[in-house]
Motif scaffolding. Structure first.
Motif, PDB file in Angstrom:
ATOM      1  N   SER A 277       0.952  -1.356  -0.062  1.00 53.63           N
ATOM      2  CA  SER A 277      -0.258   0.007   0.780  1.00 53.63           C
ATOM      3  C   SER A 277       0.804   1.518   0.070  1.00 53.63           C
ATOM      4  N   PRO A 278       0.328   1.959  -0.836  1.00 47.57           N
ATOM      5  CA  PRO A 278      -0.148   1.552  -2.057  1.00 47.57           C
ATOM      6  C   PRO A 278       0.742   0.820  -3.271  1.00 47.57           C
ATOM      7  N   PRO A 279       0.353   0.546  -4.202  1.00 45.27           N
ATOM      8  CA  PRO A 279      -1.073   1.180  -5.382  1.00 45.27           C
ATOM      9  C   PRO A 279      -1.811  -0.070  -4.678  1.00 45.27           C
ATOM     10  N   ALA A 280      -3.722   0.127  -5.063  1.00 45.22           N
ATOM     11  CA  ALA A 280      -4.516  -0.078  -4.729  1.00 45.22           C
ATOM     12  C   ALA A 280      -4.281  -1.697  -5.033  1.00 45.22           C
TER      13      ALA A 280
ATOM     14  N   PHE B   4       5.570   3.315  -0.508  1.00 46.91           N
ATOM     15  CA  PHE B   4       4.632   2.644   0.142  1.00 46.91           C
ATOM     16  C   PHE B   4       5.917   1.274   1.227  1.00 46.91           C
ATOM     17  N   GLU B   5       4.378   0.713   1.331  1.00 48.52           N
ATOM     18  CA  GLU B   5       4.315  -0.352   2.410  1.00 48.52           C
ATOM     19  C   GLU B   5       4.368  -1.428   2.235  1.00 48.52           C
ATOM     20  N   LEU B   6       4.621  -2.338   2.351  1.00 47.49           N
ATOM     21  CA  LEU B   6       4.605  -4.050   2.350  1.00 47.49           C
ATOM     22  C   LEU B   6       5.012  -4.864   3.482  1.00 47.49           C
TER      23      LEU B   6
ATOM     24  N   ASP C 104      14.630 -12.097   2.863  1.00 43.62           N
ATOM     25  CA  ASP C 104      15.888 -11.920   3.566  1.00 43.62           C
ATOM     26  C   ASP C 104      16.053 -10.378   2.684  1.00 43.62           C
ATOM     27  N   PRO C 105      16.751 -10.363   3.850  1.00 44.01           N
ATOM     28  CA  PRO C 105      16.948  -8.407   3.807  1.00 44.01           C
ATOM     29  C   PRO C 105      18.484  -8.103   3.096  1.00 44.01           C
ATOM     30  N   THR C 106      19.239  -9.344   2.618  1.00 46.55           N
ATOM     31  CA  THR C 106      20.901  -9.261   1.829  1.00 46.55           C
ATOM     32  C   THR C 106      19.545  -8.560   0.333  1.00 46.55           C
ATOM     33  N   TRP C 107      18.551  -9.262   0.129  1.00 45.21           N
ATOM     34  CA  TRP C 107      17.367  -9.456  -1.513  1.00 45.21           C
ATOM     35  C   TRP C 107      16.883  -7.700  -1.172  1.00 45.21           C
ATOM     36  N   SER C 108      16.972  -7.547   0.288  1.00 45.16           N
ATOM     37  CA  SER C 108      15.408  -6.467  -0.070  1.00 45.16           C
ATOM     38  C   SER C 108      16.068  -5.073  -0.526  1.00 45.16           C
ATOM     39  N   ASN C 109      14.565  -4.780  -1.231  1.00 48.61           N
ATOM     40  CA  ASN C 109      14.741  -3.371  -1.921  1.00 48.61           C
ATOM     41  C   ASN C 109      14.319  -2.022  -0.863  1.00 48.61           C
ATOM     42  N   ALA C 110      13.841  -2.635   0.325  1.00 44.90           N
ATOM     43  CA  ALA C 110      12.959  -1.700   1.099  1.00 44.90           C
ATOM     44  C   ALA C 110      14.610  -0.862   2.162  1.00 44.90           C
TER      45      ALA C 110
ATOM     46  N   LEU D  38       7.137  -3.900   6.254  1.00 47.77           N
ATOM     47  CA  LEU D  38       8.573  -3.127   5.342  1.00 47.77           C
ATOM     48  C   LEU D  38       8.491  -2.215   4.573  1.00 47.77           C
ATOM     49  N   HIS D  39       9.360  -0.432   4.970  1.00 50.96           N
ATOM     50  CA  HIS D  39       9.129   0.358   4.263  1.00 50.96           C
ATOM     51  C   HIS D  39       9.682   1.003   3.284  1.00 50.96           C
TER      52      HIS D  39
END
Length: 580
Positions: free
Chosen positions: A120-123, A172-174, A219-225, A248-249
């Motif tokens: 969120s977002p998107p819908a 966005f947030e996941l 896995d935070p080593t792959w994360s884009n957050a 994740l933000h």
């Protein structure tokens, strides 16, 4: 001649005592043309090999065979024979974020691990516009560019989430969602398992008897957050689910750019808690054997007191402990970190007092090391702090500012070299840095702005340099927020307390009240501390430090004893009414 030597030594002491902090010169500001060129420059390749397979569940390593997905009347299914258990992973095509579509079924029990997962977002994305099988993997594609790939490795599933390529401009947030009591489940319990305090593991009591453990972990080593926030155990979400997951933000950098969605999410299900915990496949750290000796965490505020205590302990016959000068990283110097931590605090006795304490440890045969902190810019070095999206220095919320890892790397040889030249410590203790995921720099001028991996890579190099300067053992503050997972193998020992975070949050869980209990069946032992250095060495707190104000002595001793036992013996979790 002897008088000349004494005079020279005294002159050196005086010069050291009046020495200014190590010089620091920030990078010059870039011109508009230089910034334009920098924007077009490709990001360097960051090395995640030191953390390869760290976050992969043990079940996925032990059962490496991929289980192919097959279409059926309900959608897609991957069946796995786990002995007496008939285990099926299932994806039923429908509306909602792709993590919500995954369920696990076993002998009449059905659980959706990620109820109410969302971006969120998107819908919400609606139904997948395309579903296909690629080399045994299930791939879902959505309008708008969202893509999800499901790969089954026995009792574990890897879900790869990918959004439209290229930068966006809206943060966005996941959320990985939560867990509802499904068919065949009578009770749920979310626990922060010692060594894995990242809010990812739940225990489910089954109607037919026994229990199952479930974990959902990125896995935070792959994360884009840019930020990962574990939910507290026992909290509830918008749909009434019992949350055990992570949020994740995705944040904008200082140029307003937001990285696209990309995550690797591991989901594991098993009757053995060890299967759903990270595998931690890595070699032991260089000085682990040396670090398993007991150590004395010195909280005495003054070198004269510390020297006297060490000599008294030696006279009483205390042997085979290491001494860590804990309070040096707060009060042992006159200014602040990172680069104004020398000379020592004159009120404590200055350099002469520190050397006398060091001599007392050496005479007793105790290895001696200082605490230092490489996470904060206490001296407010210009250009030395992490930035938020608005270009404001980032901090923990108490007025402090986080230090850029790049700046820490530029300073570490000089600062730690001063410690080495003055007192020749044996090893070091790095405070705060190994407690978990590092704060992320949103300064767009830094390579990899907004990502965890560049910060991890730079801080791992810093740890390596500290070891090269001081040798071992190298200790670190551990326990919560991925710390024991990320930094085991890099440092020789990570401390932390067992039983402080369990559900419900209001229950007293220190010492004898802890819900954690050891299991001494050898086949159940999880040799984290032996293999990679996770867990508390035998530790003693001097009775004069501030810890006495927080915990009664009896409870403190019980807590430390239980922690040492769990860290060095079993690391097995007991959940009341939930262990088979």
């Amino acid at each position: 001649m002897r008088a000349l030597v004494v005079l020279a030594w005294a002159a050196a002491l005086a010069a050291c005592a009046s020495r200014p902090p190590l010089a620091w010169a920030p990078e010059p500001a870039r011109t508009g043309a230089e910034l334009a060129v920098e924007q077009q420059r490709a990001e360097p390749a960051f090395d995640r090999s030191p953390w390869e397979n760290v976050f992969r569940p043990a079940a996925a390593l032990e059962r490496k065979q991929r289980v192919p997905w097959r279409a059926d009347a309900r959608g897609y299914v991957a069946r796995f024979d786990a002995g007496a258990a008939n285990l099926s992973w299932r994806v039923e095509l429908g509306d909602g974020f792709p993590l919500r579509l995954l369920s696990v079924e076993e002998n009449g029990t059905r659980v959706v691990p990620c109820t109410n997962a969302y971006q969120s977002p998107p819908a919400p994305p609606g139904r997948p516009r395309k579903a296909e099988l690629e080399d045994g993997r299930l791939v879902l594609e959505y309008d708008g560019g969202l893509r999800a790939r499901f790969e089954v490795l026995g009792a574990a599933v890897l879900v790869e989430l990918e959004g439209p390529r290229g930068y966006g401009h809206e943060p966005f947030e996941l959320s990985l969602g939560g867990l509802l009591r499904g068919p065949g489940v009578t009770d749920l319990s979310a626990h922060m398992i010692y060594g894995c305090d990242d809010a990812t593991t739940a225990c489910l009591r089954l109607q037919r008897g026994g229990a199952r453990f479930l974990s959902v972990r990125v896995d935070p080593t792959w994360s884009n957050a840019s930020q990962l926030v574990p939910r507290l155990p026992g909290s509830s979400g918008p749909g009434g689910e019992f949350l055990h997951s992570q949020r994740l933000h995705y944040m904008a950098d200082t140029r307003g750019r937001v990285r696209p969605l990309y995550e690797r999410v591991w989901i594991a299900w098993s009757g053995e808690v060890l299967d759903v915990l990270p595998a931690l496949a890595r070699p032991a750290p260089p000085s682990r054997d040396h670090a398993t000796r007991g150590y004395l965490s010195m909280h005495l505020l003054g070198f004269a007191e510390a020297e006297r205590a060490l000599r008294e302990m030696s006279a009483l016959g205390v042997r085979d402990i290491a001494v860590w000068m804990h309070k040096y990283q707060r009060n042992g110097y006159q200014r602040g970190y990172p680069n104004a931590v020398f000379p020592p605090n004159a009120e404590w006795g200055g350099l002469e007092g520190l050397r006398a304490t060091r001599a007392a440890a050496r005479d007793a045969g105790f290895p001696f090391a200082l605490y230092h902190n490489w996470m904060f810019n206490g001296e407010r070095l210009p250009g030395g702090s992490l930035l938020d999206s608005d270009g404001v220095p980032r901090g923990p919320g108490d007025g402090g500012q986080y230090l850029k890892p790049r700046v820490a790397l530029e300073l570490v040889d000089g600062v730690e070299g001063e410690f080495r030249d003055a007192v020749q410590p044996e090893g070091s203790f790095i405070d705060t840095l190994p407690t978990g995921l590092p704060p992320v720099d949103l300064d767009a001028r830094e390579p990899g702005a907004g990502l965890f991996l560049p910060a991890l890579q730079q801080l791992a190099e810093l740890v390596k340099r500290v070891r090269a300067i001081h040798g071992g053992p190298l200790g670190g503050e551990g326990s919560v927020g991925f710390g024991n997972l990320l930094w085991s193998g890099h440092v020789d020992a990570l401390n932390g307390y067992a039983g402080l975070l369990t559900d419900p949050p209001t229950r007293e869980t220190i010492g004898r009240f802890s819900e954690f209990a050891p299991d001494f069946n050898l086949w159940r032992l999880r040799p984290l501390s032996v293999r990679v250095g996770v867990g508390e060495p035998w530790r003693f707190l001097d009775p004069f430090g501030p810890a006495r104000l927080m915990i009664e002595p009896e409870e403190r001793d019980q807590m430390l004893s239980a922690t040492a036992l769990l860290g060095n013996a079993s690391d097995y979790t007991y959940v009341p009414g939930c262990n088979a």
